[in-house]
Design a protein around this motif. Structure first.
Motif, PDB file in Angstrom:
ATOM      1  N   GLY A   1      -0.352 -11.664 -37.880  1.00 30.36           N
ATOM      2  CA  GLY A   1      -0.477 -12.964 -37.202  1.00 30.36           C
ATOM      3  C   GLY A   1      -1.954 -13.212 -37.170  1.00 30.36           C
ATOM      4  N   LYS A   2      -2.598 -11.697 -36.857  1.00 29.02           N
ATOM      5  CA  LYS A   2      -4.488 -12.309 -36.351  1.00 29.02           C
ATOM      6  C   LYS A   2      -4.943 -12.088 -37.012  1.00 29.02           C
ATOM      7  CE  LYS A   2      -2.958 -12.022 -31.416  1.00 29.02           C
ATOM      8  NZ  LYS A   2      -3.240 -11.424 -30.518  1.00 29.02           N
ATOM      9  N   GLU A   3      -6.325 -13.031 -37.075  1.00 28.72           N
ATOM     10  CA  GLU A   3      -7.258 -11.946 -38.096  1.00 28.72           C
ATOM     11  C   GLU A   3      -7.627 -11.005 -37.684  1.00 28.72           C
ATOM     12  OE1 GLU A   3      -9.311 -16.332 -38.771  1.00 28.72           O
ATOM     13  OE2 GLU A   3     -10.242 -14.376 -37.542  1.00 28.72           O
ATOM     14  N   ARG A   4      -7.998 -10.058 -38.409  1.00 29.39           N
ATOM     15  CA  ARG A   4      -8.930  -8.496 -38.361  1.00 29.39           C
ATOM     16  C   ARG A   4      -9.803  -8.835 -37.697  1.00 29.39           C
ATOM     17  NH1 ARG A   4      -9.947  -5.205 -43.699  1.00 29.39           N
ATOM     18  NH2 ARG A   4      -8.003  -5.869 -43.868  1.00 29.39           N
ATOM     19  N   GLU A   5      -9.907  -7.788 -36.312  1.00 29.06           N
ATOM     20  CA  GLU A   5     -11.061  -8.031 -36.031  1.00 29.06           C
ATOM     21  C   GLU A   5     -11.800  -6.511 -35.018  1.00 29.06           C
ATOM     22  OE1 GLU A   5      -9.482  -8.041 -31.570  1.00 29.06           O
ATOM     23  OE2 GLU A   5      -7.548  -6.586 -31.858  1.00 29.06           O
ATOM     24  N   GLY A   6     -12.911  -6.766 -35.386  1.00 27.45           N
ATOM     25  CA  GLY A   6     -13.650  -5.085 -34.547  1.00 27.45           C
ATOM     26  C   GLY A   6     -13.493  -4.907 -33.152  1.00 27.45           C
ATOM     27  N   VAL A   7     -13.698  -3.388 -33.462  1.00 34.43           N
ATOM     28  CA  VAL A   7     -13.037  -2.678 -31.993  1.00 34.43           C
ATOM     29  C   VAL A   7     -14.415  -1.733 -32.151  1.00 34.43           C
ATOM     30  CG1 VAL A   7     -11.851  -0.118 -31.279  1.00 34.43           C
ATOM     31  CG2 VAL A   7     -10.956  -2.127 -33.085  1.00 34.43           C
ATOM     32  N   ALA A   8     -15.029  -1.216 -32.834  1.00 31.65           N
ATOM     33  CA  ALA A   8     -16.338  -0.174 -32.977  1.00 31.65           C
ATOM     34  C   ALA A   8     -17.053   0.364 -33.823  1.00 31.65           C
ATOM     35  CB  ALA A   8     -16.064   0.914 -32.603  1.00 31.65           C
TER      36      ALA A   8
ATOM     37  N   SER B   1     -13.911  -5.693 -24.551  1.00 32.22           N
ATOM     38  CA  SER B   1     -13.332  -5.229 -24.639  1.00 32.22           C
ATOM     39  C   SER B   1     -12.292  -4.221 -24.829  1.00 32.22           C
ATOM     40  CB  SER B   1     -11.903  -6.768 -24.229  1.00 32.22           C
ATOM     41  OG  SER B   1     -11.856  -6.526 -25.684  1.00 32.22           O
ATOM     42  N   PHE B   2     -12.982  -3.493 -25.387  1.00 35.58           N
ATOM     43  CA  PHE B   2     -12.436  -2.327 -26.501  1.00 35.58           C
ATOM     44  C   PHE B   2     -13.452  -1.138 -25.450  1.00 35.58           C
ATOM     45  CE2 PHE B   2      -9.722  -3.731 -29.433  1.00 35.58           C
ATOM     46  CZ  PHE B   2      -9.932  -4.521 -29.802  1.00 35.58           C
ATOM     47  N   GLU B   3     -14.402  -1.668 -24.291  1.00 34.23           N
ATOM     48  CA  GLU B   3     -14.884  -0.101 -23.989  1.00 34.23           C
ATOM     49  C   GLU B   3     -13.960  -0.290 -22.858  1.00 34.23           C
ATOM     50  OE1 GLU B   3     -19.441  -1.115 -24.460  1.00 34.23           O
ATOM     51  OE2 GLU B   3     -18.385   0.073 -23.125  1.00 34.23           O
ATOM     52  N   GLY B   4     -13.669   1.645 -23.114  1.00 33.06           N
ATOM     53  CA  GLY B   4     -13.441   1.927 -21.670  1.00 33.06           C
ATOM     54  C   GLY B   4     -12.162   2.912 -22.646  1.00 33.06           C
ATOM     55  N   ARG B   5     -11.056   2.662 -23.165  1.00 32.57           N
ATOM     56  CA  ARG B   5     -10.676   3.234 -23.877  1.00 32.57           C
ATOM     57  C   ARG B   5     -10.419   3.806 -25.142  1.00 32.57           C
ATOM     58  NH1 ARG B   5      -5.452   0.759 -24.870  1.00 32.57           N
ATOM     59  NH2 ARG B   5      -6.380  -1.159 -25.111  1.00 32.57           N
ATOM     60  N   PHE B   6     -11.621   3.272 -25.656  1.00 29.06           N
ATOM     61  CA  PHE B   6     -11.580   3.305 -26.888  1.00 29.06           C
ATOM     62  C   PHE B   6     -12.638   4.190 -27.237  1.00 29.06           C
ATOM     63  CE2 PHE B   6      -8.326   1.390 -29.098  1.00 29.06           C
ATOM     64  CZ  PHE B   6      -8.158   0.079 -28.132  1.00 29.06           C
TER      65      PHE B   6
ATOM     66  N   LEU C   1     -15.051   9.697 -39.661  1.00 30.94           N
ATOM     67  CA  LEU C   1     -14.920   8.827 -38.949  1.00 30.94           C
ATOM     68  C   LEU C   1     -13.895   9.023 -38.480  1.00 30.94           C
ATOM     69  CD1 LEU C   1     -17.025   6.270 -37.936  1.00 30.94           C
ATOM     70  CD2 LEU C   1     -15.388   5.072 -38.737  1.00 30.94           C
ATOM     71  N   THR C   2     -13.553   8.849 -37.032  1.00 34.00           N
ATOM     72  CA  THR C   2     -12.417   9.531 -35.610  1.00 34.00           C
ATOM     73  C   THR C   2     -12.755   7.590 -34.018  1.00 34.00           C
ATOM     74  OG1 THR C   2     -13.121  11.343 -36.031  1.00 34.00           O
ATOM     75  CG2 THR C   2     -11.540  11.046 -34.076  1.00 34.00           C
ATOM     76  N   LEU C   3     -11.675   7.705 -34.077  1.00 31.00           N
ATOM     77  CA  LEU C   3     -11.534   6.670 -32.990  1.00 31.00           C
ATOM     78  C   LEU C   3     -10.051   7.517 -31.798  1.00 31.00           C
ATOM     79  CD1 LEU C   3     -11.926   3.535 -31.710  1.00 31.00           C
ATOM     80  CD2 LEU C   3     -10.032   2.795 -33.174  1.00 31.00           C
ATOM     81  N   GLN C   4     -11.110   7.471 -31.099  1.00 29.54           N
ATOM     82  CA  GLN C   4      -9.655   8.317 -30.154  1.00 29.54           C
ATOM     83  C   GLN C   4      -9.464   6.925 -29.777  1.00 29.54           C
ATOM     84  OE1 GLN C   4     -11.339  11.358 -28.040  1.00 29.54           O
ATOM     85  NE2 GLN C   4      -8.980  11.755 -26.256  1.00 29.54           N
ATOM     86  N   ILE C   5      -8.034   6.889 -28.675  1.00 30.95           N
ATOM     87  CA  ILE C   5      -7.179   5.282 -28.431  1.00 30.95           C
ATOM     88  C   ILE C   5      -6.562   5.702 -27.121  1.00 30.95           C
ATOM     89  CG2 ILE C   5      -6.082   3.552 -28.049  1.00 30.95           C
ATOM     90  CD1 ILE C   5      -6.205   3.276 -30.651  1.00 30.95           C
ATOM     91  N   GLU C   6      -6.976   5.449 -26.085  1.00 30.25           N
ATOM     92  CA  GLU C   6      -6.874   6.486 -24.143  1.00 30.25           C
ATOM     93  C   GLU C   6      -5.568   5.260 -24.090  1.00 30.25           C
ATOM     94  OE1 GLU C   6      -6.694   9.757 -23.957  1.00 30.25           O
ATOM     95  OE2 GLU C   6      -8.612   9.864 -24.954  1.00 30.25           O
ATOM     96  N   ALA C   7      -4.963   5.614 -23.053  1.00 29.50           N
ATOM     97  CA  ALA C   7      -4.141   4.589 -22.210  1.00 29.50           C
ATOM     98  C   ALA C   7      -2.974   3.200 -22.704  1.00 29.50           C
ATOM     99  CB  ALA C   7      -4.442   4.709 -21.462  1.00 29.50           C
ATOM    100  N   LEU C   8      -2.533   3.996 -24.258  1.00 22.45           N
ATOM    101  CA  LEU C   8      -1.849   2.955 -25.012  1.00 22.45           C
ATOM    102  C   LEU C   8      -1.446   1.280 -24.762  1.00 22.45           C
ATOM    103  CD1 LEU C   8      -1.307   5.205 -27.710  1.00 22.45           C
ATOM    104  CD2 LEU C   8      -2.488   3.314 -28.542  1.00 22.45           C
TER     105      LEU C   8
END
Length: 125
Positions: free
Chosen positions: A42-49, A62-67, A78-85
């Protein structure tokens, strides 16, 4: 022909971590602006990094720190690490590529022209 295949998604518990990968063929990621995006129901595609051709990373608000975004130019991945899900991280995650702009590599979905099929991440207890 450009082909991008995301992997590493799945189900995880809050507080856990996941590492997503995007294997790319048909272009050299060292020459492109590469990025991770996500789209929740239900949401638009948003950028992470993003990570530009020079290897510099940019994170959306809002994506600094955990990503953490990174790249392997030998493996062309390309890799994306996500912490503290968190449950709010539940979404389909996409990688994108864009050859324009040189060092201009914003985490803006409408800037990117090539996309993978996405990998589902579901965070629940």
């Amino acid at each position: 022909q450009v082909h991008m295949m995301e992997s590493g998604g799945g189900s995880a518990q809050p507080g856990g971590s996941l590492t997503l990968s995007c294997k790319v063929s048909g272009l050299n990621i060292r020459d492109y602006c590469m990025g991770w995006f996500r789209q929740a129901p239900g949401k638009e595609r948003e950028g992470v990094a993003t990570i530009d051709a020079g290897g510099r990373s940019t994170y959306a608000d809002s994506f600094e720190g955990r990503f953490t975004v990174s790249r392997d130019i030998v493996e062309n991945t390309l890799t994306l690490q996500i912490e503290a899900l968190q449950s709010e991280d539940t979404a389909i995650y996409y990688c994108g590529a864009e050859g324009r702009g040189g060092s201009w590599c914003p985490p803006l979905a409408n800037w990117f022209t090539d996309w993978g099929q996405g990998t589902q991440v579901t965070v629940s207890s």
